[in-house]
Design a protein around this motif. Structure first.
Motif, PDB file in Angstrom:
ATOM      1  N   ARG A 322       0.476  -1.192  -0.282  1.00 13.43           N
ATOM      2  CA  ARG A 322       0.151   0.183   0.275  1.00 13.43           C
ATOM      3  C   ARG A 322       0.749   1.387  -0.087  1.00 13.43           C
ATOM      4  O   ARG A 322       0.737   2.513  -0.450  1.00 13.43           O
ATOM      5  N   LEU A 323       2.051   1.198   0.213  1.00  7.33           N
ATOM      6  CA  LEU A 323       2.839   2.829   1.132  1.00  7.33           C
ATOM      7  C   LEU A 323       3.323   2.506  -0.919  1.00  7.33           C
ATOM      8  O   LEU A 323       3.676   3.830  -1.286  1.00  7.33           O
ATOM      9  N   LEU A 324       4.157   1.568  -1.274  1.00  4.51           N
ATOM     10  CA  LEU A 324       4.345   1.387  -2.340  1.00  4.51           C
ATOM     11  C   LEU A 324       3.232   2.157  -3.968  1.00  4.51           C
ATOM     12  O   LEU A 324       3.254   3.010  -4.715  1.00  4.51           O
ATOM     13  N   VAL A 325       1.872   1.857  -3.488  1.00  2.59           N
ATOM     14  CA  VAL A 325       1.216   1.941  -4.462  1.00  2.59           C
ATOM     15  C   VAL A 325       0.891   4.008  -4.413  1.00  2.59           C
ATOM     16  O   VAL A 325       0.936   4.634  -5.001  1.00  2.59           O
ATOM     17  N   PHE A 326       0.802   4.112  -2.821  1.00  3.03           N
ATOM     18  CA  PHE A 326       1.196   5.452  -2.293  1.00  3.03           C
ATOM     19  C   PHE A 326       1.941   5.945  -2.891  1.00  3.03           C
ATOM     20  O   PHE A 326       1.492   7.433  -3.781  1.00  3.03           O
ATOM     21  N   GLY A 327       3.000   5.988  -2.831  1.00  2.00           N
ATOM     22  CA  GLY A 327       3.672   6.574  -3.155  1.00  2.00           C
ATOM     23  C   GLY A 327       3.789   7.027  -4.563  1.00  2.00           C
ATOM     24  O   GLY A 327       3.926   7.896  -5.050  1.00  2.00           O
ATOM     25  N   ILE A 328       3.816   6.005  -5.945  1.00  2.00           N
ATOM     26  CA  ILE A 328       3.355   5.933  -6.852  1.00  2.00           C
ATOM     27  C   ILE A 328       2.277   7.030  -7.292  1.00  2.00           C
ATOM     28  O   ILE A 328       2.528   7.926  -8.147  1.00  2.00           O
ATOM     29  N   ALA A 329       1.245   7.360  -6.642  1.00  6.12           N
ATOM     30  CA  ALA A 329       0.402   7.864  -6.688  1.00  6.12           C
ATOM     31  C   ALA A 329       0.091   9.375  -6.613  1.00  6.12           C
ATOM     32  O   ALA A 329       0.209  10.311  -7.722  1.00  6.12           O
ATOM     33  N   LEU A 330       1.502   9.789  -5.428  1.00  8.83           N
ATOM     34  CA  LEU A 330       1.730  10.846  -5.184  1.00  8.83           C
ATOM     35  C   LEU A 330       2.463  11.786  -6.189  1.00  8.83           C
ATOM     36  O   LEU A 330       2.265  12.779  -7.088  1.00  8.83           O
ATOM     37  N   VAL A 331       3.832  10.687  -6.481  1.00  2.00           N
ATOM     38  CA  VAL A 331       4.313  11.349  -7.706  1.00  2.00           C
ATOM     39  C   VAL A 331       3.461  11.165  -8.836  1.00  2.00           C
ATOM     40  O   VAL A 331       3.410  12.397  -9.817  1.00  2.00           O
ATOM     41  N   ALA A 332       2.086  10.459  -9.556  1.00  2.00           N
ATOM     42  CA  ALA A 332       1.464  10.620 -10.862  1.00  2.00           C
ATOM     43  C   ALA A 332       0.673  11.564 -10.967  1.00  2.00           C
ATOM     44  O   ALA A 332       0.793  12.543 -11.616  1.00  2.00           O
ATOM     45  N   ILE A 333       0.240  11.959  -9.185  1.00  2.00           N
ATOM     46  CA  ILE A 333      -0.958  13.685  -9.445  1.00  2.00           C
ATOM     47  C   ILE A 333       0.184  14.293  -9.329  1.00  2.00           C
ATOM     48  O   ILE A 333      -0.556  15.433  -9.595  1.00  2.00           O
ATOM     49  N   MET A 334       1.209  14.658  -8.338  1.00  2.00           N
ATOM     50  CA  MET A 334       1.621  15.730  -8.506  1.00  2.00           C
ATOM     51  C   MET A 334       2.230  15.796 -10.585  1.00  2.00           C
ATOM     52  O   MET A 334       2.667  17.465 -10.388  1.00  2.00           O
ATOM     53  N   VAL A 335       2.540  15.044 -11.060  1.00  2.00           N
ATOM     54  CA  VAL A 335       2.912  15.118 -12.317  1.00  2.00           C
ATOM     55  C   VAL A 335       1.831  15.885 -13.224  1.00  2.00           C
ATOM     56  O   VAL A 335       2.090  16.906 -13.796  1.00  2.00           O
ATOM     57  N   PHE A 336       0.887  14.927 -12.962  1.00  2.00           N
ATOM     58  CA  PHE A 336      -0.428  15.158 -13.731  1.00  2.00           C
ATOM     59  C   PHE A 336      -0.548  16.388 -13.473  1.00  2.00           C
ATOM     60  O   PHE A 336      -1.178  17.700 -13.855  1.00  2.00           O
ATOM     61  N   ARG A 337      -0.830  16.700 -11.686  1.00  2.00           N
ATOM     62  CA  ARG A 337      -2.681  18.385 -11.372  1.00  2.00           C
ATOM     63  C   ARG A 337      -1.064  18.914 -10.178  1.00  2.00           C
ATOM     64  O   ARG A 337      -1.888  17.951  -9.388  1.00  2.00           O
TER      65      ARG A 337
ATOM     66  N   VAL B 116       5.169  21.972  -5.025  1.00  2.00           N
ATOM     67  CA  VAL B 116       5.255  20.880  -5.317  1.00  2.00           C
ATOM     68  C   VAL B 116       6.246  19.415  -5.535  1.00  2.00           C
ATOM     69  O   VAL B 116       6.478  18.371  -5.652  1.00  2.00           O
ATOM     70  N   PHE B 117       7.304  20.025  -6.296  1.00  2.00           N
ATOM     71  CA  PHE B 117       8.684  19.334  -6.605  1.00  2.00           C
ATOM     72  C   PHE B 117       9.087  18.484  -5.232  1.00  2.00           C
ATOM     73  O   PHE B 117       9.543  17.304  -5.438  1.00  2.00           O
ATOM     74  N   LEU B 118       9.124  18.770  -4.543  1.00  2.00           N
ATOM     75  CA  LEU B 118       9.049  18.372  -3.160  1.00  2.00           C
ATOM     76  C   LEU B 118       7.846  17.284  -2.781  1.00  2.00           C
ATOM     77  O   LEU B 118       8.588  16.319  -2.915  1.00  2.00           O
ATOM     78  N   ILE B 119       6.734  17.663  -2.990  1.00  2.00           N
ATOM     79  CA  ILE B 119       5.889  16.052  -3.003  1.00  2.00           C
ATOM     80  C   ILE B 119       6.492  14.963  -3.661  1.00  2.00           C
ATOM     81  O   ILE B 119       6.506  13.451  -3.239  1.00  2.00           O
ATOM     82  N   THR B 120       7.003  14.960  -4.732  1.00  2.00           N
ATOM     83  CA  THR B 120       6.865  14.415  -5.984  1.00  2.00           C
ATOM     84  C   THR B 120       7.872  13.704  -5.482  1.00  2.00           C
ATOM     85  O   THR B 120       8.500  13.347  -5.455  1.00  2.00           O
ATOM     86  N   ALA B 121       9.290  14.812  -5.084  1.00  2.00           N
ATOM     87  CA  ALA B 121      10.078  13.554  -4.392  1.00  2.00           C
ATOM     88  C   ALA B 121      10.806  13.418  -3.303  1.00  2.00           C
ATOM     89  O   ALA B 121      10.284  11.938  -3.245  1.00  2.00           O
ATOM     90  N   ILE B 122       9.766  13.410  -2.094  1.00  2.00           N
ATOM     91  CA  ILE B 122       9.097  12.270  -1.499  1.00  2.00           C
ATOM     92  C   ILE B 122       8.267  11.233  -1.857  1.00  2.00           C
ATOM     93  O   ILE B 122       8.433   9.862  -1.683  1.00  2.00           O
ATOM     94  N   GLY B 123       7.462  11.596  -2.690  1.00  2.00           N
ATOM     95  CA  GLY B 123       7.028  10.149  -3.354  1.00  2.00           C
ATOM     96  C   GLY B 123       7.576   9.558  -3.817  1.00  2.00           C
ATOM     97  O   GLY B 123       7.683   8.514  -3.622  1.00  2.00           O
ATOM     98  N   ALA B 124       9.132   9.889  -4.610  1.00  2.00           N
ATOM     99  CA  ALA B 124       9.623   9.088  -4.875  1.00  2.00           C
ATOM    100  C   ALA B 124      10.432   8.034  -4.178  1.00  2.00           C
ATOM    101  O   ALA B 124      10.644   7.014  -4.558  1.00  2.00           O
ATOM    102  N   SER B 125      10.864   9.013  -3.133  1.00  2.00           N
ATOM    103  CA  SER B 125      11.280   8.015  -2.213  1.00  2.00           C
ATOM    104  C   SER B 125      10.469   7.010  -1.885  1.00  2.00           C
ATOM    105  O   SER B 125      10.982   6.101  -1.405  1.00  2.00           O
ATOM    106  N   VAL B 126       9.444   7.371  -1.330  1.00  2.31           N
ATOM    107  CA  VAL B 126       8.265   6.599  -1.316  1.00  2.31           C
ATOM    108  C   VAL B 126       8.575   5.411  -1.716  1.00  2.31           C
ATOM    109  O   VAL B 126       8.635   4.153  -1.447  1.00  2.31           O
ATOM    110  N   VAL B 127       8.439   5.461  -3.184  1.00  4.43           N
ATOM    111  CA  VAL B 127       8.065   4.857  -4.243  1.00  4.43           C
ATOM    112  C   VAL B 127       9.870   3.305  -4.200  1.00  4.43           C
ATOM    113  O   VAL B 127       9.851   2.334  -4.285  1.00  4.43           O
TER     114      VAL B 127
END
Lengths: 361, 316
Positions: A322-337, B116-127
């Motif tokens: 779930r954390l993995l999916v969460f991270g991917i979602a976070l990046v995807a949402i930030m890149v898109f929106r 937004v960059f920072l949150i992306t970075a955090i997300g990438a780190s989690v991934v």
């Protein structure tokens, strides 16, 4: 593929905007009735057996309570990040301060002898959290944004380390027997017990609604306008006569107070807390809740908080991923929106303007 | 408070602190490079480091050097070390490059705000961390002992092992190399130019995207070396090993003045020293708290860090 997604997202936003317009066009009594119905629905959620949204692996009411706490946290953090534009990565510190205040001063198992009643502990928790916000903010709010991020991160970690290592918070063994609010059912059994969580949820929901109304009023006051001015351009705000330091400190203190309050509620419901509940990852999830939904917009951060807290509980079956999916979602949402799922109108306009400027870096 | 212990073991604590600090400093370089050019806290840099630890573990396993092999000879040690460093540099550099191209570049194109960059970075780190966690079953992986610590020097009662000396020398060599690269080469001049003024340097014909990719790769390579040094020092790694180290290294970068390469070195060594003295004084469990309190304290008096920001201010 990307273009199709983008187009779908554009349609979603258009639908949102259309809904906003229709909402504004509704006559006032009608709007009032809808709000009352919605609030009644929220209060009734634990009793209504709506099939798909129930959580299969955990007690649904407890999940609702958790969601309410996250919303409260997001509303508080939104004041700091969304309105005043101060990046606070250590918000969990205030949450922990609130939780431990109740635990230390009210629990019979803590080493501090004062056994204050619960009702006295809540204002105390808010007060101490606010004070810690001022103590942290006073020296650090003079720093530039990026430095503030690391200093607050350090603050969150220091609070956690104190919880782990100091005897009074008792580290991982924690503090148990934290009392709940007073009150009894008609048959004399305690209202806020460990078995029936519904009163806790109702209490949390009430607090959330009150705080949302209060912050909403604040947002449209002189203070709120000063925050927005600081967020957009601190130097310009200062030149225009806004006492930036004072208002930043206010944002920090109010955010901290709300964080402390949510921590205190959390501790009362759990009846037991230890240092494990306050790690930095959770703090980062708080920030993610605010930014994901759309920072600066109350509806947005509420949706963000609900997603962040509810989805992992709903899909516990995928616990490991779930954390993995969460991270991917976070990046995807930030890149898109980048402006979040439900952008505040002001923010959406700003970003639109920015896109038309020449791209720098 | 245990002042006697601090005084009696001062030399010992100093050398441990310097060794630890050298590793922080190498990781801090990655933060400082990216921040100096992009003004972005690359939160995922800690995972770039973590990938490096696994790359060196992987290449050792592939070379048939495992937990059960005995002590390798001197030549074999050097060979394995070289192999690990190359593998970790490649893996970490590649991770950082992918990160920049997949996560950050699209945001830059859209001119997104900093948060937004920072949150992306955090997300990438989690991934990245979670992907490694899922793949390794969240179990710590033990590493074979490559170098057995032997005392080689003794200064005033403080023994210095070959391991500590090697780590310090290797870290310093890498930092000198990076410093020379940034200050003396044509590509380094490009980096400094973009750090100073992205628009003007673009007008002067510097390919900005290439420079940005370059700094990510350079930072990743430094983290790769740090990962190998960490491996031979600690002897085990897990999927979340980067988190705390990353935060400390970032603190080191800020302490020295983020965006300043030499500041990263100074900050790293200082954080290493302060936390070890603090651990000697208050006990091991307060080690991390001491490091953060020191950081906050320094920032109060010098808000831009000890050496200030100079990658940007440097004359091209």
């Amino acid at each position: 593929m990307m273009d199709a997604l983008r187009a779908a997202d554009g349609r979603r936003l258009a639908a949102l905007a259309a809904m906003r317009e229709r909402w504004r066009a509704l006559p006032k009594p009608m709007r009032f009735a809808v709000v009352v119905a919605l609030v009644a629905l929220l209060y009734g959620l634990p009793n209504l057996n709506i099939p798909l949204i129930r959580t299969p692996d955990t007690d649904f009411t407890s999940v609702l309570f958790l969601v309410a706490i996250y919303v409260l946290v997001a509303v508080g953090l939104n004041v700091v990040i969304g309105l005043a534009g101060l990046l606070d990565l250590g918000y969990i510190g205030f949450y922990a301060v609130g939780a431990y205040t109740v635990a230390i001063f009210a629990s019979p198992s803590s080493v501090v002898a004062t056994k204050l009643p619960w009702l006295a502990c809540i204002p105390l928790a808010i007060g101490i959290a606010m004070l810690s916000g001022v103590i942290l903010g006073w020296p650090t709010l003079r720093l530039r944004g990026d430095y503030l991020a690391i200093v607050t991160l350090g603050f969150g970690e220091i609070v956690r380390l104190i919880a782990v290592n100091w005897d009074v918070p008792n580290g991982q063994r924690g503090i148990s027997g934290i009392p709940g609010p007073p009150g009894t059912w008609a048959d004399g059994s305690p209202l806020f017990g460990l078995i029936d969580v519904r009163p806790f949820y109702w209490l949390a929901l009430t607090v959330v609604i009150v705080c949302m109304l209060a912050v909403g009023r604040l947002e449209h006051s002189r203070v709120g306008r000063s925050w927005l001015a600081i967020r957009e351009d601190e130097d310009a705000a200062e030149v225009m006569g806004v006492n930036t330091f004072k208002f930043k400190l206010w944002a920090f203190a109010i955010g901290a107070a709300l964080g402390g309050l949510s921590g205190a509620l959390f501790a009362s419901k759990q009846a037991f807390i230890n240092s494990d509940s306050f790690d930095l990852l959770t703090s980062i999830l708080f920030v993610a809740a605010v930014v994901l939904g759309g920072s600066g917009n109350m509806a947005g951060v509420t949706v963000g908080a609900i997603l962040i807290s509810y989805l992992p509980e709903r899909f516990r079956g995928f616990a490991d991923y779930r954390l993995l999916v969460f991270g991917i979602a976070l990046v995807a949402i930030m890149v898109f929106r980048p402006q979040g799922l439900i952008p505040s109108r002001r923010r959406a306009v700003e970003l639109k303007d920015k896109r038309e400027e020449a791209v720098v870096v | 408070m245990n002042i006697d212990f601090l005084l009696s073991d001062f030399g010992e604590l100093t050398i441990t602190g310097l060794t630890q600090g050298a590793i922080y400093a190498l990781i801090a370089l990655g933060y400082t490079l990216v921040y100096g050019v992009l003004r972005l806290i690359n939160f995922a840099h800690s995972e770039v480091f973590m990938i490096g630890t696994f790359a060196s573990l992987g290449v050792w396993t592939a070379a048939g050097f495992g937990l059960n092999s005995g002590d390798p000879g001197t030549l074999a040690v050097l060979g394995l070390l070289g192999l690990a460093i190359v593998a970790a540099m490649l893996a970490s550099g590649a991770t950082a490059a992918v990160l920049e191209m997949v996560a950050y570049r699209p945001l830059r194109r859209r001119n997104a705000p900093n948060l937004v960059f920072l949150i992306t970075a955090i997300g990438a780190s989690v991934v990245i961390a979670e992907a490694a966690g899922v793949l390794t079953g969240r179990r710590p992986s033990g590493l074979p002992t490559l170098v057995r610590p032997v005392e080689v020097l003794n200064i005033g009662g403080a023994s210095i092992t070959n391991l500590q000396l090697g780590i310090l020398a290797c870290a310093l060599a890498m930092m000198v190399a990076l410093d020379l690269f940034i200050n003396r080469t044509r590509m380094g001049r490009g980096v400094r130019a973009v750090a100073q003024d992205p628009q003007t340097s673009a007008l002067m014909g510097v390919d900005k995207d290439r420079v940005i990719l370059l700094i990510f790769v350079l930072g990743g390579m430094m983290a790769g070396v740090a990962a190998v040094l960490y491996n031979i020092k600690i002897g085990s790694t897990t999927y979340n090993v980067g988190f705390l180290l990353g935060i400390k290294a970032f603190a080191a970068a800020v302490l020295g003045g983020i965006g300043n390469l030499r500041g990263a070195l100074l900050g790293g060594l200082l954080i290493g020293l302060v936390e070890n003295y603090g651990a000697g004084l208050f006990g091991n469990e307060w080690m991390n708290a001491v490091a953060f309190v020191a950081l906050v304290g320094v920032l109060l008096f010098r808000p831009t860090g000890l050496l200030g920001e100079s990658l940007r201010g440097a004359r091209a």
